[in-house]
Write a protein that holds these residues in place. Structure first.
Motif: not given
Length: 453
Positions: A72-76
């Motif tokens: 999720d962090i990488e996507d954000a």
């Protein structure tokens, strides 16, 4: 205690009849290697805890959630990159129907300059400033990932605590089995002597029956203890994610070490690793970040954009011309939502109130952790003190039993007095084992609460 350590096996001189070494002086091989060809595993306490942390299914679930939050962090983070869009369209118009006046004399003509129309374009935009909104979104997900990591570590420690308690319970049951076998040997010997006395007319049938009942009760206790050991083994198998028929043999003598008060005081001085406190702090940080996110909607947003496209027909000129037009655009866009001045006001206030509530909750949790650890420390010292008292009572009970046994063999006392002395001797040794295991169980609970397990 004044001494640094005390081992349960050190009271062998007090529990000398029927007591055999619990542990084996063998090197412990790799657990995986032992499970391939055998259903019997020799495990130390630390090895059991370590293996459970790597194989327990519930821990695997939390590790999966932790990995998901990292994605999720990488996507954000991808959200800070320019947004690029492309589009292509083709359409064909029907003939246009024209009416003279309002709805009079209709007639049709082809759409000028051509019934065909199409467009091909590539557009790009880049967010320059939005009040820190994107940074807040990323921070929010980072806090969630850190919280997921704490949850994983807490579950690992919780499983480790359960393994330690179950392991110690198996040790308790093993020692109790040794004591029961010792009592069983005394019961058989006593019954044999009483039968001899009865044959010689020195005692009544009542003594024989009572001795037989006592023997039956001891045999029943032995069966119950074996069943409890089997159940404890199965529970440990579940925690280790092993086959239910696997037999675990405890081999770690260090698991019976009692730690002195100095080491205990060190645990009571450091609560920073407490999982409850760590999670409370992360919730505060998460809410503070959400406050910043809400406040970002009160600020303007700035973006730059650009694009290039082809259009047919050329409608940029008047009248439209049946030709393909290629044109590019570039610019800067500034937006500000005026309604945020009154729509976000209560949202910001509610978010700050939640911050205050979470900070109060953390203070309460910290106080509760301190109170719980101090209570456990008191119970630990109580268990250690009880052990010291019981050691003396074991000596007294053993002496009393020997006296009563000698008197009964010489027909100077009643069987009731001998059985009471035997029960008192057995109970005092049981109490020592239970106090020792209770102290160790408290110690491992302290390790868990302070985040050091």
């Amino acid at each position: 205690m004044n001494s640094k350590t005390m081992k349960l096996c050190s009271i062998g001189k007090l529990l000398k009849q029927g007591m055999y070494p619990l542990f084996f002086s063998v090197s412990v091989c790799s657990l995986q290697g032992q499970t391939v060809n055998s259903t019997t595993i020799k495990l130390s306490l630390l090895e059991a805890i370590r293996y459970a942390k790597g194989s327990n299914k519930l821990i695997d679930v939390l590790k999966t959630e932790e990995s998901a939050t990292k994605l999720d962090i990488e996507d954000a983070k991808m959200g800070v990159l320019p947004r690029i869009q492309s589009n292509a369209v083709y359409q064909r118009y029907t003939k246009a129907t024209l009416f003279d006046g309002v709805l009079g004399d209709p007639h049709q003509i082809p759409k000028p300059p051509d019934p065909n129309a199409g467009a091909l374009a590539l557009e790009s935009s880049f967010n320059v400033y939005a009040g820190g909104r994107q940074r807040s979104v990323i921070t929010d997900l980072e806090r969630k990932n850190e919280l997921a990591s704490i949850n994983t570590r807490e579950q690992e420690a919780n499983i480790g605590l359960q393994v330690a308690l179950q392991y110690l319970d198996m040790i308790r049951l093993y020692f109790q089995e040794r004591l029961i076998k010792d009592q069983l040997a005394r019961a058989y010997t006593r019954l044999k002597n009483i039968n001899t006395f009865y044959a010689n007319g020195k005692v009544t049938k009542s003594d024989v029956l009572r001795a037989e009942v006592v023997l039956s009760n001891v045999l029943l206790s032995e069966t119950a203890n074996k069943n409890d050991y089997l159940i404890s083994n199965q529970k440990l198998n579940t925690l280790l994610n092993l086959d239910g028929f696997t037999t675990i043999i405890p081999v770690d003598t260090t698991s019976l070490i009692l730690y002195d008060s100095l080491l205990l005081e060190e645990l009571l001085q450091d609560y920073g690793g407490s999982y409850a406190i760590l999670k409370a702090q992360k919730y505060i940080e998460l809410q503070e970040n959400r406050t910043r996110l809400v406040k970002s909607f009160n600020l303007p947003a700035v973006a730059i954009f650009g694009g290039y496209g082809f259009n047919y027909p050329n409608t940029l000129l008047f009248p439209a011309v049946a030709q393909t037009l290629g044109v590019g655009t570039a610019g800067i866009r500034v937006t500000y939502e005026l309604s945020s001045l009154y729509q976000n006001k209560d949202k910001v206030r509610s978010s700050r109130l939640r911050e205050t509530a979470l900070k109060d909750q953390k203070r309460w949790i910290a106080g509760n952790v301190q109170q719980e650890t101090k209570a456990l420390a008191i119970k630990y010292h109580e268990a250690v003190t009880r052990m010291q008292v019981i050691i003396k009572s074991i000596e007294q009970a053993e002496t009393n039993f020997n006296i009563q046994n000698t008197k009964y063999l010489n027909q100077l006392t009643l069987l009731t007095d001998l059985l009471e002395a035997d029960n008192l001797y057995q109970e005092s040794r049981f109490n020592y084992i239970q106090a020792n295991i209770a102290a160790l169980s408290i110690y491992y609970r302290l390790l868990f609460i302070t985040g050091k397990l």
